[in-house]
Scaffold this motif. Structure first.
Motif: not given
Length: 169
Positions: A19-30
């Motif tokens: 799984y490559p994933n990313s150097p960029l973060p996942v964003l979680i808006y609640r």
């Protein structure tokens, strides 16, 4: 929109599972939207995403198998129910997603539903010109997937509004 500051989740690539994933973060808006009507919430997510340059593409649940998209960033607006999602592939981190939340996945980030309400449903959207391929981790293909991820253009705006560059530096 209640809170414009997202949670940031950084996920390293997983060479063992591919799984490559990313150097960029996942964003979680609640709790971006607080309307109690699921259909109104779905319509509102679609309008918001479209307004900020992320045309909505579908309404569906989250697949129960780990997968990623190396050719597109993805926005998910949860409009009904809740789910426990795994982000980053089979060895990833779990988070609970509830109606009203928005998840922004950089290209390459693994995601899957671990457990979900029967009525769990989301709006999915992608930046213009980005078509997601459903991919499963393959260690032999990791370098190729990472190369594809690195070429995916960054959209100007977050799907909930505001510049994306400051969050994805």
């Amino acid at each position: 929109m209640k809170d414009s500051q997202p949670e940031l989740l950084h996920l390293d690539s997983d060479e063992m599972t591919g799984y490559p994933n990313s150097p960029l973060p996942v964003l979680i808006y609640r709790q971006v939207l607080d309307t109690s009507n699921a259909e109104e919430r779905a319509d509102s997510f679609e309008a918001m995403f479209k307004r900020h340059g992320w045309p909505p593409a579908w309404r569906y649940h989250l697949y129960d198998f780990d997968h990623f998209h190396s050719t597109a960033h993805e926005a998910l607006g949860i409009f009904r129910g809740q789910a426990r999602a795994r982000l980053g592939g089979p060895h990833g981190q779990e988070t609970v997603l509830k109606a009203g939340d928005v998840l922004v996945l950089p290209a390459g980030v693994g995601h899957a539903s671990v457990e979900a309400d029967d009525d769990f449903c989301m709006v999915g959207a992608y930046p213009p010109g980005q078509e997601p391929e459903i991919e499963r981790g393959d260690p032999a293909q990791l370098a190729a997937a990472q190369s594809r991820v690195a070429t995916v253009a960054l959209p100007e705006n977050a799907p909930v509004g505001g510049p994306l560059a400051a969050l994805w530096e």
